[in-house]
Structures are given as structure tokens and as C-alpha cells.
Design a protein around this motif. Structure first.
Motif, PDB file in Angstrom:
ATOM      1  N   GLN A 162       0.809  -1.218   0.000  1.00  0.00           N
ATOM      2  CA  GLN A 162       0.000   0.000   0.000  1.00  0.00           C
ATOM      3  C   GLN A 162       0.843   1.269   0.000  1.00  0.00           C
ATOM      4  OE1 GLN A 162      -3.241  -0.040   2.740  1.00  0.00           O
ATOM      5  NE2 GLN A 162      -3.629   2.143   2.619  1.00  0.00           N
ATOM      6  N   TYR A 163       1.925   1.284   0.788  1.00  0.00           N
ATOM      7  CA  TYR A 163       2.701   2.517   0.957  1.00  0.00           C
ATOM      8  C   TYR A 163       4.063   2.486   0.259  1.00  0.00           C
ATOM      9  CZ  TYR A 163      -0.721   3.734   4.538  1.00  0.00           C
ATOM     10  OH  TYR A 163      -1.870   4.039   5.202  1.00  0.00           O
ATOM     11  N   TYR A 164       4.501   1.334  -0.145  1.00  0.00           N
ATOM     12  CA  TYR A 164       5.813   1.121  -0.759  1.00  0.00           C
ATOM     13  C   TYR A 164       6.920   1.780   0.053  1.00  0.00           C
ATOM     14  CZ  TYR A 164       9.041  -0.385  -4.325  1.00  0.00           C
ATOM     15  OH  TYR A 164      10.064  -1.032  -4.978  1.00  0.00           O
ATOM     16  N   ARG A 165       6.996   1.362   1.300  1.00  0.00           N
ATOM     17  CA  ARG A 165       8.054   1.757   2.224  1.00  0.00           C
ATOM     18  C   ARG A 165       8.478   0.509   3.009  1.00  0.00           C
ATOM     19  NH1 ARG A 165       7.340   5.659  -0.395  1.00  0.00           N
ATOM     20  NH2 ARG A 165       7.274   7.867   0.203  1.00  0.00           N
ATOM     21  N   PRO A 166       9.758   0.410   3.395  1.00  0.00           N
ATOM     22  CA  PRO A 166      10.138  -0.671   4.314  1.00  0.00           C
ATOM     23  C   PRO A 166       9.258  -0.569   5.556  1.00  0.00           C
ATOM     24  CG  PRO A 166      12.088   0.466   3.479  1.00  0.00           C
ATOM     25  CD  PRO A 166      10.907   1.273   3.043  1.00  0.00           C
ATOM     26  N   THR A 167       8.756  -1.699   6.030  1.00  0.00           N
ATOM     27  CA  THR A 167       7.750  -1.680   7.087  1.00  0.00           C
ATOM     28  C   THR A 167       8.038  -2.729   8.156  1.00  0.00           C
ATOM     29  OG1 THR A 167       6.063  -0.925   5.530  1.00  0.00           O
ATOM     30  CG2 THR A 167       5.286  -1.900   7.581  1.00  0.00           C
ATOM     31  N   ILE A 168       7.886  -2.315   9.406  1.00  0.00           N
ATOM     32  CA  ILE A 168       8.008  -3.230  10.539  1.00  0.00           C
ATOM     33  C   ILE A 168       6.698  -3.194  11.322  1.00  0.00           C
ATOM     34  CG2 ILE A 168       9.245  -3.762  12.682  1.00  0.00           C
ATOM     35  CD1 ILE A 168      11.693  -2.388  11.531  1.00  0.00           C
ATOM     36  N   PRO A 194       7.086   2.687  -6.642  1.00  0.00           N
ATOM     37  CA  PRO A 194       6.934   1.249  -6.906  1.00  0.00           C
ATOM     38  C   PRO A 194       7.099   0.933  -8.382  1.00  0.00           C
ATOM     39  CG  PRO A 194       4.816   2.259  -6.405  1.00  0.00           C
ATOM     40  CD  PRO A 194       5.856   3.285  -6.111  1.00  0.00           C
ATOM     41  N   LYS A 195       7.709  -0.185  -8.659  1.00  0.00           N
ATOM     42  CA  LYS A 195       7.972  -0.590 -10.042  1.00  0.00           C
ATOM     43  C   LYS A 195       7.170  -1.841 -10.392  1.00  0.00           C
ATOM     44  CE  LYS A 195      12.680   1.294 -10.105  1.00  0.00           C
ATOM     45  NZ  LYS A 195      12.540   1.921  -8.781  1.00  0.00           N
TER      46      LYS A 195
END
Length: 766
Positions: A370-376, A451-452
Motif C-alpha cells: 500500500q505505501y511502498y516503504r520498508p515496514t516493521i 513502486p515498479k
């Protein structure tokens, strides 16, 4: 389009290689393109994909110490020793355990199994469970799909007098456990010809060595674990999965039939997607929520009643897992959306008490999508003061390496570049987020945060046939390192489009490239109905499918994404309501300030001369005063979309311009009637002359501007001494003529005529 921010990366297979394989192997253009895109440049390389046989299976004794493992197991069999299979709680671990259990039971072993509980015991060898095994008289422990990192528990097992054989495929550390035998495809490095086996693949190799021949009846189990664990589908793994799918389709095992029933799958049509999307998640779910051992009992069930009962259990656990994931995801999104600092961070870290640590990895994946960020995503335990969870990353942010920079506050973590698990003090969560955010700012560019979508097979509509799609299936199985192809149709147009489904949330289209047409379907793409305009060249990304209806087969394109390099025109002329316009992205422009209150009831309005800033779309709400004003606006804004409303309170187009004969008759009429009370008699006059009141007022105004008549106290009188002048020189005549031409170009032109005119205005250079 909806995914306008997603960057498409289109790869194009070498045409010469494609033609060569197509000709030599008698393949369709699509099949040849897929093989080339997957690295096949020669006929020999392609044949390895098209016609694998048992030669793809390596000798199990090439695995280091396999002879010692077999000798120790055979010793246990001869002596009647108690053997314990120690598995893992995911789909790979469950199938690994079942493979080893089948094998040892076939060989007459006194064998049992145990799988640690994710919450009570954690991952891998557990000292408590090993001690319990010793109390039950176990003399030999065989780990499957785990053990390579279980140094301390295995040391305890050895001290208790038990022997341990580790079979695993996970990354080995610098220090190996003190097991009697380690069977691992990458330990020692380079010893075995294929190092990418799943845990179940390693178990299958041990079974092969013990049986003395390939245990083909275990392929169906091995295929499920191999696909579910996302190991590369090349070399041995590819053959295992291919054979496993074949056996699953023909299997008489009750559990296969029961699995298909709860998953609504047809057994004869089982493929890698059936396993990856239906079987694997159900096996994983039971271990994510608690005790995974029923998964082994299910795959060992020999009667249909037991198989159905356990299949329903797996199904209910999977439904429960979905609900938990949906709830946590919803809460995490709300947390992100309500915190601008977090929402705009380069790394997203969300934590909350009560989140199930068994599913937070799935939630992290969904947030990355959804956000295209590294997520924890972390589950907080307030009693212990800990945070436990999972992380997922994006290209360019090596998750393991970046986490390793924070060992001082991150005592327990493991993983690889794209995924990781961790446990840390809850008090350090905010600090970890701040550090990782700064690290990400240093290594991620703005380009990397877009995002690609990689597309590897561009197609022409003429290449897509039922036969070609059936041939694609023969190239499978597709998976990790041999991914299912992503197809693109470039520069096609939509010739028909409608929403489908009970809630109209799907989209049915007909695509046209000028030579061929093809049906396309976009599941959950109903919103695109308001974002696609006819006559625009579009590119579609998706998959190919055969649609069978009443014994007729047709190719069908399954839409994943849509983009266009052209601006789009949305025709709202004559529409009473301004609906389906994305307000945040649209500039609503009005030329006539008197109309601002009228439109402000519905949308945020900006006067044309007061525009500050820019948005990707523009809605032109009223008719401009002239072509130049509109052209200047469009050239300056260069919008991706134009919503054309062009409202006008008084259209002149249908009233038209009165003829010279009308002017002549009306002049003669007035000349015979000095001091004519026009407004008093205008209605009967309009009926008599056959012109509407607006036209009569217009002709009167033209006469007045040219000095042909005077108007005093509402009385109109002809000035007989007035000099001759052309009607066209009157300001009101010029204005009406220009208004009619403008309406013809903008308000009453066909869609294609309007699109062409607007296109010319935006592209012209003054």
C-alpha cells in the motif's frame, strides 16, 4: 490511471532468439518469448525447461554425510529405537514432517513427531521439548526444516544421551550445532550440486536414500512445501513440483480430495497457483495461530471422514487468520494515516499490544504494497516489556544489513534483504524507527520510493490465441526465479466497456488495436470505468486466460494495471451533475465569475484568472468567452485529464443567426410602425415572423448599434437618414457570431471533434 505513480519497466525479449526458438521448437510466439525472457537463448536451454525427466534429480548421497545419516537411521530401525521427528510450524515444516514420518513408518520405525508451538516454544529446537522427548525414551531426534541454528538445545539433547540428525535448508551461522549428522544442501558450501532445496526437498532426499529409489508417492507432499516456502523453482525443485502437481491431480489420498473441496478447487486442474494460493495458506494458517500438528495428521489421514474434519479445521483457521490480518491491517493503516510524521517517513514502524505475532509478517507485506516503504509491524507485550514482529522491505533497502547497524537496541533478529523477524525492548521501538528512517533517507532515492512493475512479455493482440495460452501452461510450473510472465498490451483502445458483478466492482472491456479485438476483465477494477475514456491509446498489464462458455473457448486478458501516455477527455457536456471527478486532483475552473455561486454548491471553484498552482486534472465548468482564453489555460496547465462541462446559461447555437431576409423584413416592419412598443407586442410578433424572442431582441440591438433605429421610453423608431453599414460590423453581431462558432466547436461538436480541437490547442506553439 489509478496506478499513475507506479513505474512500468518493460523488458523486451531478443527478437532473434525468439524467432529461433519459435522455428526450431515449433512454438507459439508467446511461448518462445517467455522462454527467452527466462534466460533461454539456445534450443538446449529451452529443452531443459520443456522436457525435464528423472535425470534432474541428483544422487541423494551427494549430500554431505548422507551415508552417515542413513547408517544411523538404519541402526535405529534394527534396534527398535524410539525416533522423534522434530518439525516446524509452517507449510514447509508440516510437509517435511509428513514426508519423514511416511518414510520411517514404511520402514517399520518406532517413530513419533512433534512440532513446536510458535507462541509457547518459538522457532527451531526447543530445550523443553527435547527434555520431554528424552523422558519418553527417544534415542534419535531427526529435525526437518529446522535445526541448523539450534546450537544450545541440541547440545542439551546430546548431554541427555540422544543422537541428533539435523536436516535443514535455512542459512547456517558461523558455528554449527553439535549434531551427530547435518544434512544441508549448502553445508559444506558447494558440496551438493543444488543448494536451493526447501526443507521438504531435503527430507525427500533422505527418504530417497533410505528407500534406495525415488519415492514418487511423496512428490505431492514435496511439491506443496516447495511452492509454499518460495524457494527457486529451478533444477531439482522444478522437477519435484512438476511431478508433484501431476501426482496431486491423480491422487487417491483422502486429504487431497478434502483439500480441494474446502478450497473450491478442481483436483484435475491443480497447478502451482492452487498450491500457492489455496493449499499453502491453509497449512501456514494453523501454525500461525497455534498448534500446527493437526496439519501433519491431516496429510496422514487415511479415511475421508478424518480428512474432511481436519480440512475444515485448516479452513476455519485460515478464515480466522484472514480476519485477524484484516483487523490488524485496518488498525495499522489508521495509525499511519493519523500521524503525518509516520505517514511521510521512509520506514514505517507500527506497534500495538494484542496484535498476533504469528500474522504480523503478512500485515507488513500488505502495508509495503500500500505505501511502498520498508515496514516493521510489532506486537507489544507489556508484561514482558518486549516487542516482537516482522519486517518487509523494498528494493534498495537491505533489511538485514540495516537492522544489523542497530544491534545495541536489537538483540534478537534474523532474515535477509527483503524480510526479517525480530524481538526488542518495547522502550526501544521509537528509537529503532528514528534510526531506520535516517538510514533509509541516506540510501533510498526518490526514484527508489516509486513502486515498479516489471513487464517482461509485450504482446500483439494477433499473437493471443487459445492454443497459445494452453501452450503457456506447458511451460510451468512458475514461481520464484521462474516467475509467471507479466504481459503487456501496448497502445490499444477500448471499444466497449461496462461494469459487471453484483456490486458493479468488476470491469468488462473490449480492446481494439485496429486489426484485432479481444475481451478483457478487470476484477475489482470497476473504478476504472470513470478513469478510462474512449479513443485514447492505452497500455494494459496483466495475465492471459481462457474463457470457456457453452463449449466455446475464447482468449481473455486479465487486467492488472492500466496506463496511458495521452491526456484524456471526459465528456460532461449536458450533464446535470458533476460526479466521479477526483476532487483532490482536479482544478475546477470557471470563466464567468457570476457563475461561481452556482458551481460552489457542488465543487471547489477557481476563477480562470485567479489560478495559483497546478493539479494533474482540470474541469472546465462553463463556456469560455473565446477560444484564446481556453487555449491559453490548457497550454499553461497541460492537464492529464480534461473534464469538459462547458455550461452556458443562454446558448445561441440552436437559435442561430437570422438571415439577411429576416433583417430586411424586420426593418421594413419597423419602418411602417414609428414609435413601435416592441416589448408590448414582441410575443405575437415572434409567432408571426417565426423567430424566437431572443432573435428579435438581437436584431433590434444590431439596428440600434448601427444607428438604424432609436429606442426611447421603450418605443422603437427607424432613422430613415441613417447611413448604410454592413450588419456584420455591429458589435452584438460579431459577438453572437463568435458565440455560435465557439458553441459549435466546444459544446455541440462530436467527442472526436472536440478531442482533436483540444489536442491541437494543447500542442500548438504560439
Amino acid at each position: 490511471m489509478a496506478s499513475i505513480n507506479k513505474k512500468w519497466v518493460i523488458q523486451r525479449p531478443n527478437e532473434q532468439h525468439v524467432e529461433h526458438l519459435q522455428k526450431q521448437l515449433k512454438l507459439s510466439p508467446i511461448a518462445a518469448k517467455i522462454l527467452v525472457a527466462r534466460g533461454c537463448q539456445t534450443v538446449e536451454q529451452a529443452q531443459k525447461i520443456l522436457s525435464m525427466d528423472e535425470q534432474a534429480i541428483h544422487d541423494p548421497f551427494l549430500l554431505h554425510n548422507m551415508d552417515k545419516a542413513v547408517a544411523r537411521i538404519e541402526q535405529a530401525l534394527e534396534a527398535g529405537e524410539k525416533i522423534l521427528i522434530y518439525g516446524d510450524y509452517d507449510a514447509d515444516g508440516i510437509t517435511s514432517t509428513t514426508v519423514m514420518l511416511h518414510t520411517l513408518l514404511d520402514l517399520g520405525a518406532d517413530v513419533d513427531f512433534v512440532i513446536p508451538n510458535r507462541f509457547a516454544h518459538g522457532y527451531g529446537p526447543n530445550e523443553q521439548l527435547f527434555r520431554e522427548a528424552h523422558e519418553k525414551g527417544v534415542q534419535l531426534i531427526i529435525t526437518v526444516d529446522n535445526g541448523i541454528s539450534g546450537i544450545e538445545p541440541i547440545r542439551v539433547a546430546k548431554e541427555l544421551g540422544m543422537d541428533v540428525i539435523v536436516t535443514d535448508h535455512h542459512e547456517a551461522g558461523e558455528v554449527l550445532p553439535p549434531a551427530d549428522v547435518i544434512i544441508h544442501p549448502r553445508v559444506p558450501e558447494g558440496h551438493y550440486p543444488f543448494g536451493e532445496l526447501a526443507g521438504v526437498g531435503v527430507a525427500l532426499k533422505v527418504a530417497h536414500a533410505l528407500y534406495g529409489e525415488i519415492p514418487t508417492h511423496l512428490y505431492e507432499l514435496a511439491a506443496i512445501g516447495t511452492i509454499a516456502d518460495l524457494v527457486p523453482l529451478v533444477d531439482e525443485n522444478r522437477y519435484i513440483v512438476k511431478q508433484g502437481i501431476k501426482h496431486l491431480r491423480q491422487s487417491q489420498s483422502p486429504w487431497v480430495e478434502a483439500f480441494c473441496k474446502v478450497a473450491s478447487a478442481k483436483q484435475a486442474e491443480i497447478n502451482e497457483e492452487t498450491i500457492g494460493f489455496y493449499f499453502g495458506p491453509r497449512l501456514n494458517a494453523i501454525g500461525r495461530l497455534g498448534d500446527a500438528m493437526p496439519g501433519v495428521h491431516f496429510m496422514k489421514s487415511e479415511d475421508m471422514e478424518t480428512a474432511k474434519e481436519l480440512a475444515e479445521l485448516l479452513n476455519s483457521k485460515n478464515a480466522e487468520r484472514k480476519n485477524i490480518v484484516a483487523t490488524i491491517t485496518e488498525e495499522a493503516v489508521a495509525m499511519i494515516e493519523s500521524d503525518d510524521k509516520l505517514k511521510n517517513a521512509h520506514v514505517l514502524v507500527v506497534a500495538q499490544e494484542g496484535w498476533n505475532p504469528g500474522v504480523v509478517g503478512i500485515v507488513a507485506s500488505m502495508l509495503v504494497e500500500q505505501y511502498y516503504r520498508p515496514t516493521i509491524v510489532l506486537s507489544l507485550d507489556t508484561e514482558k516489556g518486549t516487542a516482537k514482529g516482522s519486517a518487509r522491505s523494498i528494493e534498495g533497502f537491505h533489511l538485514f544489513n540495516e537492522l544489523a547497524k542497530n544491534r545495541d537496541i536489537l538483540p534478537h533478529f534474523g532474515g535477509h534483504p527483503m524480510a526479517a523477524g525480530m524481538t526488542l525492548a518495547a522502550a526501544h521501538v521509537e528509537q529503532l524507527q528514528m534510526r531506520l528512517n535516517e538510514q533509509a533517507k541516506a540510501c533510498l532515492t526518490e526514484e527508489q520510493l516509486i513502486p515498479k512493475l516489471t513487464i517482461d512479455i509485450p504482446l500483439e493482440l494477433s499473437e493471443i490465441t487459445v492454443e497459445a495460452i494452453e501452450e503457456i501452461g506447458q511451460l510451468g510450473p512458475f514461481g520464484t526465479d521462474f516467475p509467471k510472465p507479466v504481459f503487456a498490451l501496448e497502445q490499444v483502445k477500448v471499444s466497449a466497456m461496462r461494469k459487471i458483478g453484483a456490486n458493479e466492482n468488476h470491469l468488462k472491456l473490449e480492446l481494439d488495436d485496429g486489426y484485432c479485438t479481444m475481451d478483457a476483465v478487470g476484477f475489482n477494477k470497476g473504478y476504472l470505468f470513470n478513469e478510462i475514456s474512449y479513443g485514447v491509446a492505452l497500455s494494459f498489464v496483466g495475465d492471459l486466460q481462457i474463457n470457456e462458455w457453452q463449449n466455446r473457448k475464447k482468449p481473455q486478458f486479465m487486467v492488472q494495471d492500466v496506463q496511458s501516455n495521452e491526456w484524456q477527455l471526459f465528456d460532461l457536456r449536458g450533464k446535470k451533475q458533476l460526479v466521479n471527478i477526483p476532487q483532490e486532483e482536479t482544478l475546477f475552473v470557471v470563466f464567468d465569475k457570476q457563475l461561481v455561486p452556482y458551481f460552489e454548491q457542488h465543487v471547489p471553484v477557481t476563477l480562470a484568472e485567479q489560478i495559483v498552482g497546478q493539479k494533474p486534472y482540470v474541469a472546465v465548468l462553463d463556456l469560455p468567452p473565446n477560444e484564446e482564453r481556453l487555449a491559453e489555460l490548457l497550454q499553461r496547465l497541460q492537464p492529464q485529464r480534461i473534464y469538459a462541462h462547458f455550461y452556458t446559461a443562454s446558448s445561441q447555437y440552436f437559435s442561430g443567426m437570422p438571415t439577411r431576409q429576416h433583417f430586411s423584413w424586420y426593418y421594413g416592419f419597423l419602418k411602417k410602425r414609428p414609435n413601435f412598443a416592441l416589448q408590448q407586442h414582441i410575443e405575437p410578433l415572434a409567432k408571426h415572423i417565426g423567430l424566437n424572442i431572443d432573435v428579435i431582441n438581437f436584431m433590434t440591438k444590431v439596428f440600434f448599434e448601427l444607428g438604424f433605429v432609436t429606442i426611447e421610453n421603450g418605443l422603437t423608431t427607424v432613422v430613415e437618414s441613417a447611413p448604410k453599414q454592413a450588419l456584420e460590423t455591429a458589435p452584438s453581431y460579431k459577438e453572437r457570431s463568435a458565440q455560435i462558432q465557439l458553441e459549435q466547436k466546444l459544446l455541440y461538436a462530436t467527442y472526436s471533434e472536440l478531442k482533436q480541437w483540444l489536442d491541437g490547442q494543447m500542442s500548438r506553439e504560439d
